[in-house]
Motif scaffolding. Structure first.
Motif, PDB file in Angstrom:
ATOM      1  N   TRP A 125      13.233  30.892  30.685  1.00  0.00           N
ATOM      2  CA  TRP A 125      13.631  29.503  30.429  1.00  0.00           C
ATOM      3  C   TRP A 125      14.113  29.357  28.997  1.00  0.00           C
ATOM      4  N   VAL A 126      15.167  28.610  28.819  1.00  0.00           N
ATOM      5  CA  VAL A 126      15.707  28.408  27.470  1.00  0.00           C
ATOM      6  C   VAL A 126      15.760  26.893  27.189  1.00  0.00           C
ATOM      7  N   GLY A 127      16.794  26.238  27.717  1.00  0.00           N
ATOM      8  CA  GLY A 127      16.844  24.774  27.602  1.00  0.00           C
ATOM      9  C   GLY A 127      15.716  24.139  28.404  1.00  0.00           C
ATOM     10  N   CYS A 128      15.115  24.905  29.308  1.00  0.00           N
ATOM     11  CA  CYS A 128      14.035  24.376  30.154  1.00  0.00           C
ATOM     12  C   CYS A 128      12.661  24.901  29.745  1.00  0.00           C
ATOM     13  N   GLN A 129      12.565  25.456  28.520  1.00  0.00           N
ATOM     14  CA  GLN A 129      11.242  25.905  28.057  1.00  0.00           C
ATOM     15  C   GLN A 129      10.312  24.713  27.903  1.00  0.00           C
ATOM     16  N   GLY A 130       9.050  24.951  28.230  1.00  0.00           N
ATOM     17  CA  GLY A 130       8.065  23.887  28.038  1.00  0.00           C
ATOM     18  C   GLY A 130       7.185  24.208  26.846  1.00  0.00           C
ATOM     19  N   SER A 131       6.504  23.198  26.328  1.00  0.00           N
ATOM     20  CA  SER A 131       5.629  23.472  25.188  1.00  0.00           C
ATOM     21  C   SER A 131       4.379  24.211  25.649  1.00  0.00           C
ATOM     22  N   ARG A 132       4.110  24.178  26.948  1.00  0.00           N
ATOM     23  CA  ARG A 132       3.060  25.060  27.471  1.00  0.00           C
ATOM     24  C   ARG A 132       3.371  25.392  28.922  1.00  0.00           C
ATOM     25  N   THR A 133       2.728  26.444  29.404  1.00  0.00           N
ATOM     26  CA  THR A 133       2.972  26.904  30.754  1.00  0.00           C
ATOM     27  C   THR A 133       2.688  25.770  31.735  1.00  0.00           C
ATOM     28  N   GLY A 179      10.437  24.173  33.059  1.00  0.00           N
ATOM     29  CA  GLY A 179      10.734  25.334  33.886  1.00  0.00           C
ATOM     30  C   GLY A 179      11.540  25.020  35.129  1.00  0.00           C
ATOM     31  N   TYR A 180      11.006  25.392  36.275  1.00  0.00           N
ATOM     32  CA  TYR A 180      11.793  25.351  37.514  1.00  0.00           C
ATOM     33  C   TYR A 180      12.398  23.986  37.857  1.00  0.00           C
ATOM     34  N   PRO A 181      11.604  22.897  37.911  1.00  0.00           N
ATOM     35  CA  PRO A 181      12.238  21.623  38.271  1.00  0.00           C
ATOM     36  C   PRO A 181      13.348  21.231  37.296  1.00  0.00           C
ATOM     37  N   CYS A 182      13.141  21.535  36.032  1.00  0.00           N
ATOM     38  CA  CYS A 182      14.166  21.242  35.017  1.00  0.00           C
ATOM     39  C   CYS A 182      15.449  22.018  35.332  1.00  0.00           C
ATOM     40  N   SER A 183      15.266  23.283  35.700  1.00  0.00           N
ATOM     41  CA  SER A 183      16.449  24.109  35.950  1.00  0.00           C
ATOM     42  C   SER A 183      17.153  23.706  37.246  1.00  0.00           C
ATOM     43  N   LEU A 184      16.386  23.170  38.189  1.00  0.00           N
ATOM     44  CA  LEU A 184      16.998  22.759  39.451  1.00  0.00           C
ATOM     45  C   LEU A 184      17.883  21.519  39.236  1.00  0.00           C
ATOM     46  N   TRP A 185      17.358  20.567  38.481  1.00  0.00           N
ATOM     47  CA  TRP A 185      18.207  19.417  38.101  1.00  0.00           C
ATOM     48  C   TRP A 185      19.471  19.940  37.426  1.00  0.00           C
ATOM     49  N   THR A 186      19.274  20.838  36.442  1.00  0.00           N
ATOM     50  CA  THR A 186      20.411  21.331  35.659  1.00  0.00           C
ATOM     51  C   THR A 186      21.450  21.978  36.575  1.00  0.00           C
ATOM     52  N   LEU A 187      20.954  22.807  37.493  1.00  0.00           N
ATOM     53  CA  LEU A 187      21.874  23.489  38.415  1.00  0.00           C
ATOM     54  C   LEU A 187      22.707  22.468  39.198  1.00  0.00           C
ATOM     55  N   PHE A 188      22.055  21.452  39.748  1.00  0.00           N
ATOM     56  CA  PHE A 188      22.808  20.505  40.575  1.00  0.00           C
ATOM     57  C   PHE A 188      23.741  19.625  39.730  1.00  0.00           C
ATOM     58  N   LEU A 201       1.614  12.893  33.521  1.00  0.00           N
ATOM     59  CA  LEU A 201       1.081  14.224  33.217  1.00  0.00           C
ATOM     60  C   LEU A 201       2.157  15.292  33.114  1.00  0.00           C
ATOM     61  N   SER A 202       3.275  15.090  33.825  1.00  0.00           N
ATOM     62  CA  SER A 202       4.308  16.130  33.788  1.00  0.00           C
ATOM     63  C   SER A 202       5.276  15.923  32.628  1.00  0.00           C
ATOM     64  N   ASP A 203       4.989  14.955  31.778  1.00  0.00           N
ATOM     65  CA  ASP A 203       5.867  14.694  30.638  1.00  0.00           C
ATOM     66  C   ASP A 203       5.499  15.635  29.501  1.00  0.00           C
ATOM     67  N   ASP A 204       6.412  16.517  29.145  1.00  0.00           N
ATOM     68  CA  ASP A 204       6.145  17.440  28.047  1.00  0.00           C
ATOM     69  C   ASP A 204       6.270  16.675  26.736  1.00  0.00           C
ATOM     70  N   PRO A 205       5.180  16.617  25.940  1.00  0.00           N
ATOM     71  CA  PRO A 205       5.248  15.817  24.712  1.00  0.00           C
ATOM     72  C   PRO A 205       6.355  16.264  23.763  1.00  0.00           C
ATOM     73  N   LEU A 206       6.743  17.521  23.884  1.00  0.00           N
ATOM     74  CA  LEU A 206       7.812  18.009  23.012  1.00  0.00           C
ATOM     75  C   LEU A 206       9.198  17.585  23.518  1.00  0.00           C
ATOM     76  N   PHE A 207       9.281  17.260  24.808  1.00  0.00           N
ATOM     77  CA  PHE A 207      10.546  16.819  25.402  1.00  0.00           C
ATOM     78  C   PHE A 207      10.291  15.543  26.198  1.00  0.00           C
ATOM     79  N   PRO A 208       9.913  14.485  25.499  1.00  0.00           N
ATOM     80  CA  PRO A 208       9.495  13.289  26.241  1.00  0.00           C
ATOM     81  C   PRO A 208      10.607  12.750  27.128  1.00  0.00           C
TER      82      PRO A 208
END
Ligand code: FAD
Length: 530
Positions: free
Chosen positions: A372-380, A384-393, A476-483
């Motif tokens: 993951w690059v643009g879809c890296q999370g601040s923690r595991t 990741g995947y859901p972010c990349s799926l949006w991006t793909l579509f 809960l799924s909101d990454d504080p680093l990428f609000p």
């Protein structure tokens, strides 16, 4: 009154009160409350409901200071409580101060045709009408600060940013931005007035409203804001490095004023530097890797409708994935193979064999790991995947627009919104997050038939994605680093944002232009890709 007639649902960003919850909610509360008593049969209430929902959305982040609610007086169980609160006309608007006693029946204000901006300003006034004794627990000071208080802060180190908004006395921007940032740590917002000449002199401020920023490292600067609008100020402050939404998933104890780029990282993966204005093929490849090797693996065999949906998905990616290369070759081979099979039922293992072994022999393979690059999370577990799926579509909707004939002879060319239809079917059938699938299906069945062309298709997905962002902000799924926030932010596209009657609105033409550029082939970066 059946549920069909109800004007508000649990999905709306407000609190739905009832006879049993009204008093426990509004009395002795740490926040103030603004309640609309309505009736689901009153025509004006029906008309006004969209304004009230938009207001609730607009001030969602103010909840800890002042919350928005509704109560339906047409529901039998609420008859008595509406009488007790002397509701004679609909809608009736009442506010309850924080820490009000149980005997308080609220203060009525006139408002049946008030615009969002005027209710919002009323909410600020309600807050300021509190005294020191009953001030809402989590509401920061809203009064202006003077140069005597502010100037000594200059040049001082701190564990957070301090933003000083200098504005005309009748401006609400400062107070609105203070409340917009209520849920965020790492920045404190204060306001000051344009009449404070020593301050203007010291900070060299000549236009209003302006924002002056004191950095944690003791430096201080005038902050350039493209448009002097509330939304721009708030967005800019929320996206300062280290400023985070206070998330329920993370203990709020110490994350306050970190200014490094990577606060609170708990992942063992090395961090990959990236730019938010780029799209990374490594994310798209990882999406396909995960989809083919993990998500699909939960289906032992693919048959009937599932098989057809999978074939369509593979065809779509083979035809629209930009730039050719390994991914397209893989998807083309997979697509040809699937189409050539006379079978109605394929064991998943056969798909995996093809992806893993046969393709590798011919030198075409998909990355063997998630990167993951643009879809890296601040923690595991975040992004990741859901972010990349949006991006793909998003990429596929833009690519379909750029290459309108790409889907000819695939069987998909007859649909008005082929990318969205394939996405909808894929999400419904395979996407591991069941609740996400249900929400997406609801949205698709309500509005997808309005999509008439390729431009609508791009904008529909953007809009739908933003609705999900609004809903999930602070969850809960909101990454504080990428609000999660309305996207694109003003720093990515300032011309996408405007204000109408004091309320943020999108300039859709500019959004479309931006999306075409952002998700277009020439903005894809191969960095970190195989
Ligand atoms: P994401 O929302 O995944 O966004 C990824 C990237 O896309 C962002 O970093 C940004 O660069 C860009 N972006 C953001 N907004 C937009 C936009 N409006 N238009 C274009 N690009 C944008 N999670 C739930 O908890 N509940 C749900 O109901 C839910 N539904 C989902 C439905 C679908 C179809 C998908 C694919 C995911 C869903 N998710 C849901 C997951 C959730 O939306 C996020 O994907 C996940 O929480 C990761 O968030 P993120 O911060 O990486 O950003």
């Amino acid at each position: 009154v059946g549920t069909a007639a109800r004007l508000y649902t649990e999905e709306d960003p407000l609190v739905i009160l009832s006879s049993s919850s009204l008093k426990p909610t509004v009395s002795n509360s740490s926040s103030a409350w603004l309640v609309q008593f309505y009736s689901s049969w009153c025509g004006h209430c029906i008309q006004y409901s969209s304004t009230w929902k938009a207001l609730a959305q607009d001030v969602k982040d103010w909840q800890q200071a002042v919350s928005v609610a509704v109560l339906d007086c047409a529901q039998e169980e609420n008859f008595d409580v509406c009488k007790e609160f002397s509701i004679k006309f609909y809608p009736t608007f009442k506010y309850f101060r924080a820490h009000s006693p149980e005997t308080d029946r609220g203060t009525t204000y006139r408002g049946a045709d008030r615009e969002i901006q005027s209710v919002r300003q009323l909410m600020v006034n309600i807050l300021q009408n509190h005294t020191k004794l009953d001030w809402p627990d989590h509401c920061p000071p809203l009064e202006p600060h003077s140069s005597v208080e502010l100037l000594p802060l200059l040049g001082q180190r701190s564990d957070h940013y301090t933003a000083i908004i200098v504005e005309e006395p009748d401006s609400y921007v400062g107070r609105e931005v203070i409340l917009d940032l209520l849920q965020y740590s790492g920045v404190e917002v204060k306001r000051a007035l344009s009449s404070d000449l020593p301050l203007l002199d010291a900070l060299k401020i000549t236009t209003f409203p302006s924002v002056y920023l004191l950095h944690p490292n003791a430096s201080h600067t005038h902050l350039h804001v493209e448009k002097k609008l509330r939304f721009f100020f708030s967005s800019l402050l929320r996206t300062l490095p280290g400023v985070q939404r206070r998330s329920k998933s993370i203990s709020s104890s110490s994350s306050g004023g970190q200014t490094g780029a990577l606060p609170d990282r708990q992942s063992t993966e090395p961090w990959r530097d990236f730019h938010r204005w780029k799209v990374y093929t490594a994310d798209l490849e990882s999406a396909l890797h995960y989809l083919l090797r993990v998500e699909l693996a939960t289906h032992n065999t693919l048959e009937g409708e599932e098989l057809k949906i999978f074939k369509d998905f593979v065809t779509l990616v083979a035809k629209l994935y930009p730039g050719g290369g390994s991914v397209v070759k893989l998807m083309e081979t997979l697509s040809d193979w699937l189409l050539s099979l006379p079978l109605q039922r394929i064991p998943y293992q056969a798909v995996l064999d093809l992806v893993d072994n046969k393709m590798r022999i011919s030198g075409v393979f998909l990355g063997a790991e998630l990167r993951w690059v643009g879809c890296q999370g601040s923690r595991t577990g975040l992004r990741g995947y859901p972010c990349s799926l949006w991006t793909l579509f998003h990429v596929l909707t833009v690519q379909h627009d750029a290459t309108p004939t790409a889907l000819e002879n695939t069987g998909l060319e007859g649909e008005a919104a082929p990318v969205l239809q394939v996405m909808r079917r894929y999400i419904r059938t395979f996407f591991g997050c069941e609740q996400c699938g249900r929400h997406f299906e609801q949205a698709a069945s309500a509005t997808l038939d309005r999509v008439q062309n390729r431009e609508d298709q791009i904008l529909w997905l953007w809009n739908q994605h933003n609705r999900v962002n609004y809903r999930l902000a602070g969850s809960l799924s909101d990454d504080p680093l990428f609000p999660k926030a309305p996207w694109p932010s003003p720093s990515l596209c300032s011309s996408c944002h405007e204000e109408k009657n004091g309320v943020h609105v999108w300039n859709q033409d500019n959004v479309l232009h931006f999306l075409r550029q952002h998700y277009g082939a020439s903005n894809l970066s191969p960095k970190y890709s195989l």
